[in-house]
Motif scaffolding. Structure first.
Motif, PDB file in Angstrom:
ATOM      1  N   ILE A 228       0.851  -1.197   0.000  1.00  0.00           N
ATOM      2  CA  ILE A 228       0.000   0.000   0.000  1.00  0.00           C
ATOM      3  C   ILE A 228       0.886   1.245   0.000  1.00  0.00           C
ATOM      4  O   ILE A 228       1.705   1.429   0.899  1.00  0.00           O
ATOM      5  N   VAL A 229       0.704   2.092  -1.027  1.00  0.00           N
ATOM      6  CA  VAL A 229       1.514   3.314  -1.135  1.00  0.00           C
ATOM      7  C   VAL A 229       0.579   4.508  -1.298  1.00  0.00           C
ATOM      8  O   VAL A 229      -0.289   4.500  -2.177  1.00  0.00           O
ATOM      9  N   GLY A 230       0.752   5.509  -0.467  1.00  0.00           N
ATOM     10  CA  GLY A 230      -0.048   6.730  -0.571  1.00  0.00           C
ATOM     11  C   GLY A 230       0.764   7.878  -1.129  1.00  0.00           C
ATOM     12  O   GLY A 230       0.987   7.975  -2.342  1.00  0.00           O
ATOM     13  N   ARG A 231       1.274   8.712  -0.217  1.00  0.00           N
ATOM     14  CA  ARG A 231       1.927   9.954  -0.633  1.00  0.00           C
ATOM     15  C   ARG A 231       3.146   9.749  -1.523  1.00  0.00           C
ATOM     16  O   ARG A 231       3.485  10.649  -2.308  1.00  0.00           O
ATOM     17  N   GLY A 232       3.797   8.597  -1.425  1.00  0.00           N
ATOM     18  CA  GLY A 232       4.934   8.316  -2.307  1.00  0.00           C
ATOM     19  C   GLY A 232       4.515   8.422  -3.773  1.00  0.00           C
ATOM     20  O   GLY A 232       5.328   8.765  -4.640  1.00  0.00           O
ATOM     21  N   ILE A 233       3.233   8.148  -4.048  1.00  0.00           N
ATOM     22  CA  ILE A 233       2.711   8.278  -5.420  1.00  0.00           C
ATOM     23  C   ILE A 233       1.909   9.568  -5.566  1.00  0.00           C
ATOM     24  O   ILE A 233       2.208  10.403  -6.420  1.00  0.00           O
ATOM     25  N   THR A 234       0.905   9.740  -4.710  1.00  0.00           N
ATOM     26  CA  THR A 234      -0.025  10.873  -4.907  1.00  0.00           C
ATOM     27  C   THR A 234       0.641  12.221  -4.669  1.00  0.00           C
ATOM     28  O   THR A 234       0.208  13.226  -5.223  1.00  0.00           O
ATOM     29  N   GLY A 235       1.714  12.240  -3.853  1.00  0.00           N
ATOM     30  CA  GLY A 235       2.378  13.513  -3.561  1.00  0.00           C
ATOM     31  C   GLY A 235       3.532  13.810  -4.492  1.00  0.00           C
ATOM     32  O   GLY A 235       4.224  14.810  -4.327  1.00  0.00           O
ATOM     33  N   SER A 236       3.741  12.948  -5.491  1.00  0.00           N
ATOM     34  CA  SER A 236       4.894  13.180  -6.367  1.00  0.00           C
ATOM     35  C   SER A 236       4.498  14.082  -7.534  1.00  0.00           C
ATOM     36  O   SER A 236       3.319  14.289  -7.810  1.00  0.00           O
ATOM     37  N   GLU A 237       5.502  14.567  -8.231  1.00  0.00           N
ATOM     38  CA  GLU A 237       5.240  15.490  -9.353  1.00  0.00           C
ATOM     39  C   GLU A 237       4.552  14.785 -10.505  1.00  0.00           C
ATOM     40  O   GLU A 237       3.730  15.373 -11.188  1.00  0.00           O
ATOM     41  N   ASN A 238       4.895  13.511 -10.680  1.00  0.00           N
ATOM     42  CA  ASN A 238       4.302  12.758 -11.780  1.00  0.00           C
ATOM     43  C   ASN A 238       3.763  11.428 -11.253  1.00  0.00           C
ATOM     44  O   ASN A 238       4.427  10.390 -11.315  1.00  0.00           O
ATOM     45  N   PRO A 239       2.529  11.438 -10.708  1.00  0.00           N
ATOM     46  CA  PRO A 239       1.977  10.244 -10.070  1.00  0.00           C
ATOM     47  C   PRO A 239       1.912   9.017 -10.985  1.00  0.00           C
ATOM     48  O   PRO A 239       2.119   7.894 -10.518  1.00  0.00           O
ATOM     49  N   VAL A 240       1.676   9.220 -12.276  1.00  0.00           N
ATOM     50  CA  VAL A 240       1.564   8.072 -13.183  1.00  0.00           C
ATOM     51  C   VAL A 240       2.913   7.372 -13.339  1.00  0.00           C
ATOM     52  O   VAL A 240       3.015   6.139 -13.196  1.00  0.00           O
ATOM     53  N   GLU A 241       3.934   8.165 -13.577  1.00  0.00           N
ATOM     54  CA  GLU A 241       5.284   7.611 -13.715  1.00  0.00           C
ATOM     55  C   GLU A 241       5.697   6.897 -12.422  1.00  0.00           C
ATOM     56  O   GLU A 241       6.262   5.806 -12.446  1.00  0.00           O
ATOM     57  N   ARG A 242       5.382   7.529 -11.327  1.00  0.00           N
ATOM     58  CA  ARG A 242       5.738   6.995 -10.010  1.00  0.00           C
ATOM     59  C   ARG A 242       4.960   5.699  -9.729  1.00  0.00           C
ATOM     60  O   ARG A 242       5.518   4.743  -9.189  1.00  0.00           O
ATOM     61  N   ALA A 243       3.677   5.673 -10.110  1.00  0.00           N
ATOM     62  CA  ALA A 243       2.864   4.465  -9.885  1.00  0.00           C
ATOM     63  C   ALA A 243       3.450   3.291 -10.656  1.00  0.00           C
ATOM     64  O   ALA A 243       3.548   2.175 -10.138  1.00  0.00           O
ATOM     65  N   GLU A 244       3.877   3.540 -11.895  1.00  0.00           N
ATOM     66  CA  GLU A 244       4.467   2.464 -12.695  1.00  0.00           C
ATOM     67  C   GLU A 244       5.783   1.985 -12.068  1.00  0.00           C
ATOM     68  O   GLU A 244       6.070   0.786 -12.025  1.00  0.00           O
ATOM     69  N   GLN A 245       6.542   2.926 -11.535  1.00  0.00           N
ATOM     70  CA  GLN A 245       7.802   2.571 -10.864  1.00  0.00           C
ATOM     71  C   GLN A 245       7.534   1.693  -9.624  1.00  0.00           C
ATOM     72  O   GLN A 245       8.168   0.654  -9.436  1.00  0.00           O
ATOM     73  N   TYR A 246       6.575   2.091  -8.819  1.00  0.00           N
ATOM     74  CA  TYR A 246       6.221   1.290  -7.635  1.00  0.00           C
ATOM     75  C   TYR A 246       5.641  -0.062  -8.063  1.00  0.00           C
ATOM     76  O   TYR A 246       5.936  -1.088  -7.473  1.00  0.00           O
ATOM     77  N   ARG A 247       4.740  -0.045  -9.061  1.00  0.00           N
ATOM     78  CA  ARG A 247       4.146  -1.307  -9.520  1.00  0.00           C
ATOM     79  C   ARG A 247       5.243  -2.292  -9.884  1.00  0.00           C
ATOM     80  O   ARG A 247       5.245  -3.440  -9.454  1.00  0.00           O
ATOM     81  N   LYS A 248       6.187  -1.833 -10.674  1.00  0.00           N
ATOM     82  CA  LYS A 248       7.240  -2.722 -11.157  1.00  0.00           C
ATOM     83  C   LYS A 248       8.101  -3.226  -9.993  1.00  0.00           C
ATOM     84  O   LYS A 248       8.385  -4.422  -9.902  1.00  0.00           O
ATOM     85  N   ARG A 249       8.496  -2.346  -9.105  1.00  0.00           N
ATOM     86  CA  ARG A 249       9.362  -2.769  -7.987  1.00  0.00           C
ATOM     87  C   ARG A 249       8.631  -3.741  -7.065  1.00  0.00           C
ATOM     88  O   ARG A 249       9.209  -4.713  -6.599  1.00  0.00           O
ATOM     89  N   CYS A 250       7.361  -3.467  -6.815  1.00  0.00           N
ATOM     90  CA  CYS A 250       6.587  -4.339  -5.918  1.00  0.00           C
ATOM     91  C   CYS A 250       6.345  -5.698  -6.578  1.00  0.00           C
ATOM     92  O   CYS A 250       6.484  -6.749  -5.941  1.00  0.00           O
TER      93      CYS A 250
END
Ligand code: BMP
Length: 260
Positions: A228-250
């Motif tokens: 579960i990731v909140g601000r690491g994605i929603t608080g970033s400058e580019n949430p979509v790019e960040r979501a893909e980065q987290y998805r892949k790492r997880c």
């Protein structure tokens, strides 16, 4: 083979709970074990995040009671996006009262949570009555509960005995409880799902007691299935790019764990 190194589809077959089966299958199909926590007070922002991040997630976690401009339309849109992008809705209500009260909190009020949330959270502190109450309001195949066994915040009161007793309570409601929120690799059946919040690539804590680890630590050391990731994605400058980065790492961490 244990939960830890069993592939998702084998675990889906082992699961006795239909919603656990559905979530494990969805995670495999979408190659995502990422749950995004969209903690915003604006329904426009909530819907916009759900639209943008939908393709990368298996679950969208809400705190519906923080929305300032809540309306039935907010729920309608969430339901539509859940179908369009193939993710489940997870309302983090943390029910914690006696059965009779949580039954009304689940199916009543303006939020009518059991009408739309596939999953909800509950604290087992009040005993099994909390689950009896929730089941009374909404026991059906596409509704389930995740028990909060252990929190991510510093100074939490979740002793090893509390965690163990939480699992005993949860296990006795296997038709409704699909898994646990926890911070350690607790021993559960292969069809049961562990959810781990407190994950960030940017920070190790916030100013209000939250504690973070990386996706790899969550999956490998804490035994997380869903991260579960909140601000690491929603608080970033580019949430979509960040979501893909987290998805892949997880997801990569999870797949590596299967191979171990
Ligand atoms: P963030 O990644 O921005 O810290 O958000 C974490 C989310 O997970 C929040 O919505 C919080 O309510 C929830 N959460 C948590 O942080 N720790 C827990 O132990 C249980 C939670 O539900």
């Amino acid at each position: 083979q244990s939960r830890i190194n069993m592939p998702l589809m084998e675990r889906a077959k082992a699961a006795t709970n239909p919603l656990a089966q559905r979530l494990l299958t969805l995670m495999d199909r979408k190659k995502s074990n990422l749950c995004v926590a969209v903690d915003t007070q604006s329904s426009v922002e909530l819907i916009s995040m759900a639209e943008k991040l939908g393709p990368y997630i298996c679950l969208l976690k809400t705190h519906i009671d923080i929305i300032d401009d809540f309306s039935k339309e907010t729920i309608q849109k969430l339901k539509e996006l859940s179908e369009k992008h193939d993710f489940l809705l997870f309302e983090d209500r943390k029910f914690a009262d006696i059965g009779n009260t949580v039954k009304m909190q689940y199916k009543g009020g303006v939020h009518n949570i059991c009408d739309w949330a596939h999953l909800v959270t509950a604290h087992p502190v009040a005993g099994p009555g909390v689950l009896q109450g929730l089941c009374k309001a909404g026991l059906r195949d596409d509704r389930g509960c995740v028990i909060i066994a252990e929190m991510s915040s510093s100074g939490n009161l979740n002793t090893p005995a509390y965690i163990e007793d939480s699992i005993k309570i949860g296990n006795s409601f296997g038709g409704f409880v699909i898994g646990y929120v926890c911070q350690s690799s607790i021993d559960v059946d292969a069809g049961v799902i562990l959810f781990t919040p407190g994950v960030s690539l940017d920070a190790s804590s916030d100013s209000l007691g939250q504690q973070y680890v990386t996706p790899e630590t969550a999956v490998n050391e804490k035994g997380a299935d869903v991260v579960i990731v909140g601000r690491g994605i929603t608080g970033s400058e580019n949430p979509v790019e960040r979501a893909e980065q987290y998805r892949k790492r997880c997801y990569d961490a999870l797949c590596k764990r299967f191979e171990s």
